[in-house]
Write a protein that holds these residues in place. Structure first.
Motif, PDB file in Angstrom:
ATOM      1  N   GLU A   8       0.839  -1.198   0.000  1.00  0.00           N
ATOM      2  CA  GLU A   8       0.000   0.000   0.000  1.00  0.00           C
ATOM      3  C   GLU A   8       0.876   1.251   0.000  1.00  0.00           C
ATOM      4  N   ALA A 102      -8.816   0.725  -1.183  1.00  0.00           N
ATOM      5  CA  ALA A 102      -8.670  -0.107   0.019  1.00  0.00           C
ATOM      6  C   ALA A 102      -8.846   0.752   1.264  1.00  0.00           C
ATOM      7  N   PRO A 104      -7.355   0.209   4.679  1.00  0.00           N
ATOM      8  CA  PRO A 104      -6.547  -0.488   5.684  1.00  0.00           C
ATOM      9  C   PRO A 104      -6.851   0.041   7.093  1.00  0.00           C
ATOM     10  N   LYS A 106      -5.632  -0.245  10.914  1.00  0.00           N
ATOM     11  CA  LYS A 106      -4.410  -0.702  11.586  1.00  0.00           C
ATOM     12  C   LYS A 106      -4.525  -0.552  13.095  1.00  0.00           C
ATOM     13  N   LYS A 121      -7.776  -5.275   5.995  1.00  0.00           N
ATOM     14  CA  LYS A 121      -7.931  -4.392   4.831  1.00  0.00           C
ATOM     15  C   LYS A 121      -9.005  -4.907   3.860  1.00  0.00           C
TER      16      LYS A 121
END
Lengths: 257, 133
Positions: A8, A102, A104, A106, A121
């Motif tokens: 990414e 996307a 993501p 975290k 993700k």
């Protein structure tokens, strides 16, 4: 033919702060030297050369929530296929490819001497590709999920991920595994990391590819980051007649703010 | 070697894979404080690489008491000891709440700050260091 990049923007790690954003441009060149069927070479010397530009971006509302986009552009793709009369037929593709969005998510952790994150993700592939002699990108909707774990220490870096993709057209489902090991160096007072990266791709038509090779990440200043990587197909098996036994070179320029 | 270090995150003092022991960090902190004027010195968990300081510089460099003309945007770091040095404007007092928020927003965990009292190092743990998101 592999068309999905698992990493990414920017450089798979930045920005790590709230309200950060970044842009990444990747110049990718691939050369596949044979036409494979299953794990044997069906047509030796039937090559494929692909030159791509990837325009990518990221925004982090909060450092744990980011939105990324990837838009590939096929500068030139050329492949040699059997013409049915014992010769070669040359096909071309160029133009915009299918985009990937996307989200993501975290979960970061900070320890004494180690920092890293877990990542989940969801991904969406948006068909934007056109029609040419053949297609690097298949102009299909797709959905994917990715999981990742990474950490770094003052000298070492470790990244691992798994991704799954399914498409609404004829493309087979795909599973991607990555494992990157890094060692940090400081050439000329700058920050750099040497990596050895390994990717494994599986498609449910029986295709399997194991790529591996070195990469170098270089951080010039707070804004500008570069990455150069080379990967070789150490194992290649194609479920249907397709090119393989190749090499891939990527040069990335990233800017973060 | 580091493949064996998988495991859940923890917030204890001796967690992770420390490159230096606390005594070594203390010596580095004492030396830094004796050598430098107008600084704030902190131990920040997770600050393990020079690139990690990018976000710190962006967030901490904007604080009103930081002298961004010194170091890089007012910030220097020792990634082995995870010590963060923040350059202060002459006579300025650091606002710890703002400092904690800036470091946390940058993605890291401020653990304690240091001062010299009668030439000896004194550690001041931050009371409420926000957990990583």
């Amino acid at each position: 033919m592999l068309v999905l990049l698992g990493d990414e923007p920017v450089m798979n790690m930045m920005p790590r702060w709230d309200n950060g954003w970044g842009l990444q441009l990747i110049d990718e060149y691939r050369h596949e030297k044979d036409l494979l069927l299953d794990d044997r070479t069906a047509y030796s010397g039937f090559t494929e050369d692909v030159h791509l530009l990837h325009f990518q971006g990221v925004y982090t509302w909060d450092r744990s929530i980011r939105l990324t986009y990837k838009l590939p552009y096929v500068l030139d793709a050329r492949r040699e296929m059997p013409d049915g009369r014992g010769g070669k037929r040359v096909e071309h593709d160029n133009g915009i490819g299918d985009a990937t969005l996307a989200l993501p998510l975290k979960k970061y952790f900070n320890l004494d001497g180690r920092s890293g994150s877990w990542m989940f993700k969801p991904m969406l592939r948006i068909p934007l590709a056109g029609n040419d002699d053949y297609e690097i990108y298949d102009n299909e909707w797709g959905g994917g999920l990715g999981l990742g774990y990474e950490f770094e220490m003052s000298r070492f870096a470790f990244t691992s991920s798994v991704g799954f993709w399914a498409f609404d057209g004829e493309d087979p489902s795909e599973i991607h595994l990555t494992l990157d090991l890094g060692y940090k160096i400081e050439p000329f007072g700058t920050n750099s990391t040497l990596y050895w990266e390994t990717d494994f791709h599986y498609e449910d038509d029986g295709s399997e590819t194991l790529l591996s090779g070195p990469a170098i990440y270089w951080n010039f200043n707070d804004i500008t980051h570069m990455r150069l990587e080379w990967k070789h197909d150490f194992y290649d098996k194609q479920g249907k007649l397709d090119h393989g036994n190749g090499d891939r070179i990527l040069l990335s320029l990233g800017l973060v703010f | 070697m580091f493949l064996l270090s998988f495991g859940p995150a923890s917030s204890h003092g001796a967690d992770g894979d420390p490159d230096v022991k606390q005594e070594v960090r203390n010596l580095a902190a004492e030396k830094k404080l004796k050598e430098s004027k107008d600084i704030s010195l902190l131990y920040v968990k997770g600050l393990v690489c020079p690139s990690c300081a990018l976000g710190i510089r962006i967030k901490v460099g904007k604080l009103p008491f930081v002298d961004s003309a010194r170091y890089k945007r007012g910030v220097d770091m020792d990634s082995k000891a995870q010590l963060l040095t923040v350059a202060l404007l002459p006579g300025a007092k650091p606002d710890n709440e703002k400092m904690i928020k800036a470091i946390t927003d940058a993605g890291y965990e401020p653990a304690e700050w240091y001062s010299l009292e009668k030439g000896k190092l004194k550690a001041h743990p931050f009371a409420v260091a926000k957990k990583s998101k």
